[in-house]
Design a protein around this motif. Structure first.
Motif, PDB file in Angstrom:
ATOM      1  N   GLY A  37     -11.303   8.999 -28.464  1.00  0.00           N
ATOM      2  CA  GLY A  37     -11.729  10.519 -28.146  1.00  0.00           C
ATOM      3  C   GLY A  37     -12.196  11.555 -29.256  1.00  0.00           C
ATOM      4  O   GLY A  37     -13.075  12.184 -28.761  1.00  0.00           O
ATOM      5  N   VAL A  39     -13.998  10.179 -32.087  1.00  0.00           N
ATOM      6  CA  VAL A  39     -15.261   9.730 -32.015  1.00  0.00           C
ATOM      7  C   VAL A  39     -16.207  10.536 -31.059  1.00  0.00           C
ATOM      8  O   VAL A  39     -17.406  11.075 -31.268  1.00  0.00           O
ATOM      9  N   ALA A  40     -15.842  10.469 -29.684  1.00  0.00           N
ATOM     10  CA  ALA A  40     -16.648  11.150 -28.734  1.00  0.00           C
ATOM     11  C   ALA A  40     -16.931  12.571 -28.826  1.00  0.00           C
ATOM     12  O   ALA A  40     -17.810  13.031 -28.757  1.00  0.00           O
ATOM     13  N   ARG A  41     -15.463  13.123 -29.113  1.00  0.00           N
ATOM     14  CA  ARG A  41     -15.951  14.677 -29.320  1.00  0.00           C
ATOM     15  C   ARG A  41     -16.826  15.111 -30.345  1.00  0.00           C
ATOM     16  O   ARG A  41     -17.618  16.071 -30.358  1.00  0.00           O
ATOM     17  N   ALA A  42     -16.844  14.366 -31.562  1.00  0.00           N
ATOM     18  CA  ALA A  42     -17.677  14.562 -32.886  1.00  0.00           C
ATOM     19  C   ALA A  42     -18.929  13.859 -32.640  1.00  0.00           C
ATOM     20  O   ALA A  42     -19.822  14.265 -33.604  1.00  0.00           O
ATOM     21  N   GLY A  43     -19.164  13.184 -31.815  1.00  0.00           N
ATOM     22  CA  GLY A  43     -20.433  12.247 -31.736  1.00  0.00           C
ATOM     23  C   GLY A  43     -20.469  11.485 -32.750  1.00  0.00           C
ATOM     24  O   GLY A  43     -21.684  11.362 -33.527  1.00  0.00           O
ATOM     25  N   LEU A  44     -19.441  10.504 -32.994  1.00  0.00           N
ATOM     26  CA  LEU A  44     -19.605   9.769 -34.242  1.00  0.00           C
ATOM     27  C   LEU A  44     -19.710   8.248 -33.936  1.00  0.00           C
ATOM     28  O   LEU A  44     -19.494   7.583 -34.758  1.00  0.00           O
ATOM     29  N   ALA A  45     -20.136   7.921 -32.749  1.00  0.00           N
ATOM     30  CA  ALA A  45     -20.056   6.422 -32.188  1.00  0.00           C
ATOM     31  C   ALA A  45     -21.105   5.931 -33.140  1.00  0.00           C
ATOM     32  O   ALA A  45     -22.276   6.329 -33.540  1.00  0.00           O
ATOM     33  N   HIS A 278     -23.062  18.827 -38.414  1.00  0.00           N
ATOM     34  CA  HIS A 278     -23.125  19.736 -37.409  1.00  0.00           C
ATOM     35  C   HIS A 278     -21.823  19.990 -36.938  1.00  0.00           C
ATOM     36  O   HIS A 278     -21.607  20.053 -35.810  1.00  0.00           O
ATOM     37  N   LEU A 279     -20.901  19.964 -37.637  1.00  0.00           N
ATOM     38  CA  LEU A 279     -19.559  20.176 -36.987  1.00  0.00           C
ATOM     39  C   LEU A 279     -18.726  21.470 -37.592  1.00  0.00           C
ATOM     40  O   LEU A 279     -18.936  21.835 -38.989  1.00  0.00           O
TER      41      LEU A 279
END
Lengths: 422, 449
Positions: A37, A39-45, A278-279
């Motif tokens: 969750g 990883v998905a929120r932060a776009g770290l896949a 970009h966080l």
């Protein structure tokens, strides 16, 4: 600290009572869900992160590499290293400090701190005599030797040994210990129930306004903390029978945290890494302090954070008036109330080596979106629940606002940390 | 699965069904695959428009077989597609040219082949020319119904000023398998101004696309397809759908944004999420939608309001925020807005007054927005799915579902990817000349024409 460490996000699964919706989920499953969750929120896949530190208090022997295995199951790059840490109920805060300190020292630019616990899927082991017999049998070189070993098994050996939430040195459960503290600090039933009701109401209100939209990801169909009862009241809580402290006890199932299942994770980074990815930094980790008390010698088991709080504030040159928000982990309502009383108690504070009382705080600055009584308390996950919650609250209030986290832990320990919005 | 359904899908049941005329539906060509056989180009005049567009697409073309006598000649091997440049056709007499090239082609086209007509629209070129433009629509729809084996027919109205580059994305989409479930449709293209010299495999590279309702079904397919085409996808869905949303986002390397699109600050939160990543939105795909079906006599105010709010009003509120040029993380110039309408909205559907209102509203909205956004190069279009195989339609009782599947020219339900591919075409930067259009993805459903 050389590098500024910022909290850039967090994620947890909704917490639930043990034996509830996550009864068949393992620590591995829940930790993986919390990581995914985030990883998905932060776009770290597919990203290789610096390190993931996690842990669980109740842990199966096969989970010796729990966090690393969860990373391998997650959407993170398999080259992301991980380690397991454990400091009882303070685990999630201690993993935060472990990652934060490495970032501060320049050893990492980013990392995830996490915690998970399943009271449903607690490991059950065999009794010590049976374990010795089984080990002897496995070393046996012949069937005869093996038989000889098994012949020693007695019916009493077969009773399984479940983990106990009891202090090894006192034999008292955490609730029993807290009952002593409750009496010693004259914490009455009404104020405990009021604190518990406020916790539920505040957490319910936060859910209602979408505060957790970017802090929680549903899991196994559970979309909100399953412990939460937003419609509870002091009256309803007042009808519950005492659970600790004997028939005249004031601690009930309503003002004590239930055994819970859940997992939480925090994304930490250097300011530079956060900008590159970009966080948005919510808050920086200012400092932390760990402490312990001599509970076998009679000290209050869950008041170790008091000394840590005093020393930490003094080191930072701050007083409670410089802190905008407080997060005191609600192991029990009376833990929070005793902590607040201890902060005001000159003699107690001086006995801890502090210069004087820590001070008095306004309740509307305390646990403003509820805490463990309403959310639940999967032991190791709680610190990793509080850190992003507080960081987001501070971010909403604006740069420079400060928050203090106080988490008590088994073994008479405690960890305290200060965050500041950036 | 019901007993009837199990029996139907058993080997014995299949045989019975085939005898009853319910033959196994054709397997459709999908993806970025061109027809296997040759592409035949039939220019019905001196126009080079379509020939030039095929050259830009890098596709060779062959001359057509023309039916001149009573005994229709045929193609030797099956052809992959017939593309007719009918932009010079303006009289009733000239329609014979279409018949003459269509007759052999319809007979000789491969499975999942394509008939594509490019013509001028009815835009006041005179009574006869306008009548002829409409006549072509009748031809296209009928050819689509007569074609077999998953072959489709499409009519593109190319307005005056359209250049070969304006046609590239459209012709590429229609010829490729991406348009598998788009059949018997017509839409308009104008000169878009963008210089297009080829069909890109990953046209959305480096662009941010926001997809609502992305946790499952059609929305997840849209997110995957746009990511495949290069986009960085912001996958949006209600917080309660967060678990599958996270899985979709991680699968495609995008980000998950848990958000109720009806929240008052939904637009601002989308913009904030995009702005934090230092970007603006190339494409906003409004896919999220709900149904609250009841016959009108049982439809109360709550059912009415919730469907209209989620399916139409929320979309308008979000657009209003994102279209403000001063909002960081809002729509980029030359951006794309796509709504999801429905054949239920275009044709009406029993028990769906609220839904039909919202979905027809989406079609009306993009038509209204398109001219106003043209100055910024932003296009607004909609897709209108027909019967698509999703978790939602899987809950329709079997017999009814099988009927819904069959009442179109392709004899089957569409796949979520078919809707997604059509949206991928509309948001392609090369589709600059396509705006204010509603493209049905329905296999030429008998309703909702």
């Amino acid at each position: 600290m050389h590098h500024k460490v910022v909290v850039v996000g967090g994620n947890r699964i909704p917490f639930a009572k043990a034996g509830g919706p996550y009864a068949r989920a393992s620590n591995h499953d829940m930790l993986t869900a919390a990581l995914d969750g985030l990883v998905a929120r932060a776009g770290l896949a597919g990203e290789r992160l610096g390190e993931v530190a996690g842990g669980a208090v109740l842990k199966h022997p096969n989970d010796f590499n729990l966090t690393r295995e969860a990373v391998l199951s997650s959407a993170l790059a398999p080259e992301t290293p991980a380690c397991d840490l454990q400091q009882a109920c303070a685990t999630g805060l201690e993993t935060t400090m472990y990652i934060a300190n490495k970032i501060a020292l320049g050893q990492l630019t980013n990392g995830i701190a996490a915690g998970v616990d399943s009271a449903s899927d607690a490991p059950i082991s065999v009794s010590d005599p049976l374990r010795r017999i089984l080990l002897q049998a496995s070393r046996a070189r012949s069937a005869k030797e093996r038989l000889a070993a098994f012949a020693k098994v007695r019916p009493a050996h077969l009773a399984p040994a479940a983990p106990r939430v009891a202090e090894p040195r006192t034999g008292l459960s955490m609730g029993d210990h807290q009952a002593l503290t409750t009496t010693r600090w004259h914490i009455d039933r009404a104020s405990q129930d009021e604190l518990a009701a406020a916790s539920h109401h505040r957490l319910g209100e936060a859910w209602g306004r979408g505060f957790f939209d970017d802090l929680v990801t549903p899991y196994l169909g559970v979309t909100r903390d399953a412990v939460l009862r937003p419609d509870t009241s002091v009256e309803k809580l007042g009808t519950l029978k005492p659970a600790f402290g004997g028939p005249d006890g004031t601690m009930t199932a309503g003002n004590s945290t239930p055994l819970s299942d859940g997992a939480a994770a925090v994304l930490l980074a250097s300011e530079e890494w956060a900008a590159e990815h970009h966080l948005t930094p919510w808050a920086r980790i200012v400092d932390a302090e760990v402490a312990a008390v001599d509970h076998p010698g009679g000290a209050d088991l869950l008041l170790a954070p008091v000394g840590a709080t005093g020393r930490l504030l003094a080191r930072q040159g701050l007083t409670v008036d410089d802190i905008d928000l407080f997060e005191i982990h609600e192991a029990f309502a009376s833990t929070v109330l005793a902590t607040l009383k201890a902060w005001q108690d000159e003699d107690y504070c001086r006995a801890l080596g502090l210069d004087g009382p820590i001070g008095t705080i306004d309740r509307d600055r305390l646990n403003v979106t509820g805490s463990s009584l309403a959310a639940g308390h999967p032991f190791a996950a709680t610190g990793a629940r509080i850190v992003p919650t507080l960081a987001k609250l501070l971010h909403e209030r604006g740069p420079g606002t400060r928050g203090l986290i106080s988490v008590c832990a088994a073994g008479g320990q405690g960890v305290v940390a200060i965050l500041e919005a950036v | 699965m019901s007993i009837v359904e199990k029996a139907y899908y058993s080997p014995a049941g299949r045989k019975v069904a085939a005898k009853a005329g319910l033959a196994e539906p054709p397997r459709l060509r999908r993806g970025r695959e061109f027809p296997h056989g040759p592409i035949v180009l039939a220019p019905l005049g001196s126009s080079n428009l379509v020939a030039d567009a095929l050259t830009l697409l890098g596709r060779a073309h062959e001359a057509p077989v023309v039916d001149a006598g009573a005994d229709a000649p045929g193609y030797g091997d099956r052809i992959g597609a017939l593309v007719v440049d009918a932009t010079d056709v303006g009289t009733v007499a000239e329609l014979e040219g279409l018949r003459a090239v269509l007759r052999p082609a319809v007979r000789g086209i491969e499975r999942s082949g394509r008939i594509v007509l490019i013509a001028r629209p009815s835009t006041g070129r005179g009574w006869e020319a306008d009548a002829v433009a409409r006549a072509l629509d009748g031809i296209n729809r009928t050819v689509a119904k007569e074609l077999r084996g998953g072959a489709t027919a499409t009519l593109i109205y190319a307005h005056e000023g359209v250049e070969a580059g304006d046609l590239v994305s459209t012709l590429g989409f229609v010829l490729q398998g991406r348009s598998a479930f788009v059949d018997g449709q017509s839409w308009h293209i104008r000169h878009g101004g963008a210089t297009v010299e080829r069909l890109a495999d990953r046209p959305l590279e480096g662009r941010v696309c926001v997809v609502t309702g992305a946790a499952r079904g059609i929305g997840a397919a849209i997110a995957r397809t746009l990511a495949r085409d290069g986009a960085t996808v912001v996958a949006v869905d209600i917080p309660a759908a967060g678990e599958s949303l996270a899985a979709v986002a991680n699968e495609i390397g995008g980000t998950a944004l848990q958000l109720d699109i009806t929240a008052h600050d939904a637009g601002a939160r989308i913009a904030e999420h995009v702005a934090a990543r230092g970007a603006r939105i190339h494409a906003m795909v409004h896919n999220a939608g709900i149904t609250r079906d009841k016959m009108l006599v049982n439809t109360d105010a709550a059912r009415w309001a919730s469907v209209l709010d989620v399916n139409l009003a929320a979309e308008m509120r979000i657009n209003a925020v994102l279209l403000d040029p001063d909002v960081a993380g809002g729509m980029a110039d030359d951006g794309r807005i796509v709504g999801v309408a429905s054949t239920s909205g275009l044709a009406g559907n029993k028990g769906q007054t609220n839904y039909a209102a919202s979905k027809a509203g989406v079609a009306g909205l993009v038509a209204a927005m398109a001219p106003d956004l043209a100055e910024r190069g932003i296009t607004a279009n909609a897709v209108a799915p027909g019967f698509i195989e999703t978790e939602m339609t899987a809950r329709i009782p079997f017999v009814q579902r099988e009927i819904f599947r069959r009442v179109n020219s392709l004899n089957q339900g569409g796949q979520p990817i078919d809707v997604a591919e059509t949206i991928g075409y509309l948001v392609d930067p090369a589709s600059q000349g396509v705006t204010g259009q509603v493209v049905r993805v329905c296999g030429q459903n008998m309703v909702g024409a």
